[in-house]
Design an enzyme around this catalytic site. Sequence first.
Site, PDB file in Angstrom:
ATOM      1  CE  LYS A 174       5.091   4.622   0.953  1.00 19.92           C
ATOM      2  NZ  LYS A 174       6.273   3.766   0.721  1.00 19.92           N
ATOM      3  N   PRO A 214       0.821  -1.222   0.000  1.00 19.67           N
ATOM      4  CG  PRO A 214      -0.130  -1.115   2.126  1.00 19.67           C
ATOM      5  CD  PRO A 214       0.657  -2.007   1.222  1.00 19.67           C
ATOM      6  CD  GLU A 215       3.489   2.982  -4.102  1.00 18.24           C
ATOM      7  OE1 GLU A 215       3.525   4.156  -4.508  1.00 18.24           O
ATOM      8  OE2 GLU A 215       3.941   2.026  -4.742  1.00 18.24           O
ATOM      9  CG  HIS A 252      -1.901 -15.294   7.358  1.00 18.47           C
ATOM     10  ND1 HIS A 252      -0.601 -15.535   7.737  1.00 18.47           N
ATOM     11  CD2 HIS A 252      -2.196 -16.202   6.403  1.00 18.47           C
ATOM     12  CE1 HIS A 252      -0.123 -16.554   7.032  1.00 18.47           C
ATOM     13  NE2 HIS A 252      -1.072 -16.978   6.216  1.00 18.47           N
ATOM     14  NE  ARG A 277      11.242  -1.354  -3.502  1.00 15.14           N
ATOM     15  CZ  ARG A 277      10.206  -0.717  -2.973  1.00 15.14           C
ATOM     16  NH1 ARG A 277      10.398   0.280  -2.145  1.00 15.14           N
ATOM     17  NH2 ARG A 277       8.966  -1.080  -3.275  1.00 15.14           N
TER      18      ARG A 277
END
Length: 295
Positions: free
Chosen positions: A58, A2-3, A110, A273
Site C-alpha cells: 500500500k 485504500p488497499e 483537510h 477487523r
Amino acid sequence: VPELPEVENVALALRDCLTGRRLTGMTVLFGGILEPSPRAVKRAILGKTLVAVRRQGKYLLLTFAEGPDRESGGRDGFARDAGPGTAHLMIHLRMTGQLYLDPDRAPDKHTHLVLDFAGRRVCYRDIRKFGRFTLLDSPNAPVHVGPDMLEIGFADWRDRAARRRAPIKAVLLDQGVASGVGNIYADEALFRAGVHPLAQANSLDDAALRRVFREARAVMRLAIRHGGTTYMNFVDFNGQPGNFRRKLRVYQRDGEPCSRCGTSIERVKVAGRSSHFCPACQPMTRSPRARGRIR
Ligand SMILES: [Zn+2]
C-alpha cells in the site's frame, strides 16, 4: 481505506501524468504529515524532477533526481542511474489519505500539502491526518513491509504464511507476510477460495493455500482494472470513484443472501477487523463443497 488496487491506480496516474516533471512548488499546510520534517522533505525534493513511481503493497515510492531528465527514470517506474541529489519519498495514505490531480476546488482545512509539478498540481487531503510522506535513504520500502502480494511467488508466500498459527484472514492482513491486502480484498479472496476467515493458516492444506493465494491476486487484479473500490473516503487520483464496489460478493453484505448459494452472509471479528463470509460456501471444516473455485 485504500488497499493495493487503489494505491496501484494512484501509482499509474502519478506515473502517467507527472513522471519527467519538475517539482516547482511545495506548499505545506500541515507539516505533521512530513517526516522527518517539512524542512528536510522540502530541501530533498523541491526543484527536482520526479523520475520514478513505484508501489509496494500500500506504499507509493517516488524517486526525485536533479534536473529535468526524462531518461533517468523509466515508464516502468524503476529508478535508474540514481546520481547525487537523488531523493526517495514514500507515501502511505493510511486510513483517509487522498491525492487529487489538478483539483477544481480550492484547498480546504483537510488539505495538508499542495505540490506543483510545472503546471500540474497535486493536493493531498487527509481528514484523519494518519497518512505520511517519509524521506527514505534508498528506493526500497522499509524491511517491515513484506513483498508485494502481486509480485511474490506462491512457494515464497506459502513459506511465510503456512506455518502461522493464526486465522488465515489475519495472515492475509499481516503486511509483513506480504503487503497490499486489506480488509476488503481479504474477505473477497477467502470467499472466492471457499476458506473460512477463522481457519488456522497452519491447518490449511496446500490446495486451500493455493486457492487463497490465487484468489487474493485475482480479485486485486480485477479491482485494479475496475479502478478500485469506492469505500470510506477513497476516491482515485482524478477524483473519480472506483466502480469495483458493486462487484464485492461478501464485504459488508452481512444479512444479504450469498450470491452463490443464498445463505445469509455472516460477520465475525478476526484480528480486530470485521470479516464477512458465507457459512455454507466457507465452512470451517473442509468439505467437497469448499474445494471448488467460487465464481
Ligand atoms: Zn454461499
